[in-house]
Design a protein around this motif. Structure first.
Motif, PDB file in Angstrom:
ATOM      1  N   ALA A  63       8.455  -3.376   6.011  1.00  0.00           N
ATOM      2  CA  ALA A  63       8.208  -3.276   4.840  1.00  0.00           C
ATOM      3  C   ALA A  63       7.078  -3.407   4.256  1.00  0.00           C
ATOM      4  O   ALA A  63       6.419  -2.939   3.370  1.00  0.00           O
ATOM      5  CB  ALA A  63       9.120  -4.215   4.158  1.00  0.00           C
ATOM      6  N   CYS A  64       6.369  -4.239   5.318  1.00  0.00           N
ATOM      7  CA  CYS A  64       4.943  -4.628   4.721  1.00  0.00           C
ATOM      8  C   CYS A  64       4.145  -3.608   5.168  1.00  0.00           C
ATOM      9  O   CYS A  64       3.133  -3.311   4.116  1.00  0.00           O
ATOM     10  CB  CYS A  64       4.472  -5.811   5.891  1.00  0.00           C
ATOM     11  N   LEU A  65       4.227  -2.731   6.053  1.00  0.00           N
ATOM     12  CA  LEU A  65       3.227  -1.513   6.493  1.00  0.00           C
ATOM     13  C   LEU A  65       3.363  -0.553   5.296  1.00  0.00           C
ATOM     14  O   LEU A  65       2.533   0.045   5.098  1.00  0.00           O
ATOM     15  CB  LEU A  65       3.787  -1.024   7.800  1.00  0.00           C
ATOM     16  N   LYS A  66       4.627  -0.409   4.913  1.00  0.00           N
ATOM     17  CA  LYS A  66       5.132   0.627   3.884  1.00  0.00           C
ATOM     18  C   LYS A  66       3.982   0.259   2.371  1.00  0.00           C
ATOM     19  O   LYS A  66       3.751   1.123   2.142  1.00  0.00           O
ATOM     20  CB  LYS A  66       6.313   0.631   3.332  1.00  0.00           C
ATOM     21  N   ARG A  67       4.237  -1.152   2.392  1.00  0.00           N
ATOM     22  CA  ARG A  67       3.402  -1.505   0.964  1.00  0.00           C
ATOM     23  C   ARG A  67       2.177  -1.306   1.237  1.00  0.00           C
ATOM     24  O   ARG A  67       1.170  -0.913   0.302  1.00  0.00           O
ATOM     25  CB  ARG A  67       3.920  -2.987   0.685  1.00  0.00           C
TER      26      ARG A  67
END
Length: 223
Positions: A63-67
């Motif tokens: 999720a962090c990578l996507k953000r």
């Protein structure tokens, strides 16, 4: 000086990584325990490279990578993985992680990976490359849609380039390909640059996917 952010939910891992990489070339700007804290630190500090654990509470690495890709598309991110993270690896690939490292990584490999992605390259050890190849092979067998925009083999590829594509598809390093084909490592690197250009691919990982999708892995036939 390369400024690094470390995100991992285990304090021991965070502290160990910080000790391993801190020197006169690499500085750890912050260590955090989840993706939310990572995004906050990235917004506050001038971060050059992010080391991002896949499994974390509140906001995991995926999720962090996507953000990060939405907010800071050019920021290099290296995913920290373990051998049992297979189910998450494909997700991180979709969001264009720049590198992958096992948490058991050596000091020299960790520092080399950080410098490589900082300079615009990518990093994937052979253990993780083999997992990718296995995963992509399974997807191909199951009839999933191609992971690349195109998977045709252009006539412009010369025989040595085809051999190198097969070697990368098998997870071989440049040194191993050099030995197998009796070519200098510099020559192999030049061929790889030509392959990326001819196939319009981004990096070595996509060459491996191309090899799998075109049934070039584990075959000795000349193209």
């Amino acid at each position: 000086m390369i400024t690094v952010l470390i995100a991992d939910d285990q304090e021991l891992i965070r502290d160990s990584l910080k000790i391993m990489i801190s020197d006169n070339e690499i500085e750890v700007a912050a260590t955090v325990k989840d993706g939310q804290e990572a995004l906050y630190e990235i917004s506050k500090n001038n971060i050059d490279v992010v080391l991002l654990d896949i499994r974390m509470p509140l906001m995991d690495g995926i999720a962090c990578l996507k953000r990060i890709r939405n907010l800071y598309p050019a920021l290099p991110v290296i995913m920290l993985t373990t051998f049992d993270d297979d189910e998450y690896v494909f997700e991180t690939f979709k969001y264009k992680a720049n590198g992958y490292l096992l948490k058991s990584v050596s000091r020299s490999e960790l520092k080399a990976a950080i410098k490589k992605v900082y300079e615009g390259g990518s990093w994937m050890p052979s253990e993780i490359m083999n997992k990718f190849i296995s995963l992509f092979s399974e997807l191909a067998i199951e009839g999933n849609k191609p992971l690349l925009k195109s998977t045709f083999i252009p006539d412009s590829l010369v025989p040595n380039e085809m051999k190198i594509i097969r070697g990368i598809g098998r997870g071989l390093s440049n040194k191993e390909i050099s030995y197998e084909l009796s070519l200098g490592e510099g020559t192999v690197r030049n061929y790889i640059s030509a392959i990326l250009s001819k196939l319009n691919l981004r990096d070595r990982t996509q060459i491996a996917i191309f090899a799998v999708q075109n049934a070039l892995v584990d075959t000795g036939d000349e193209q």
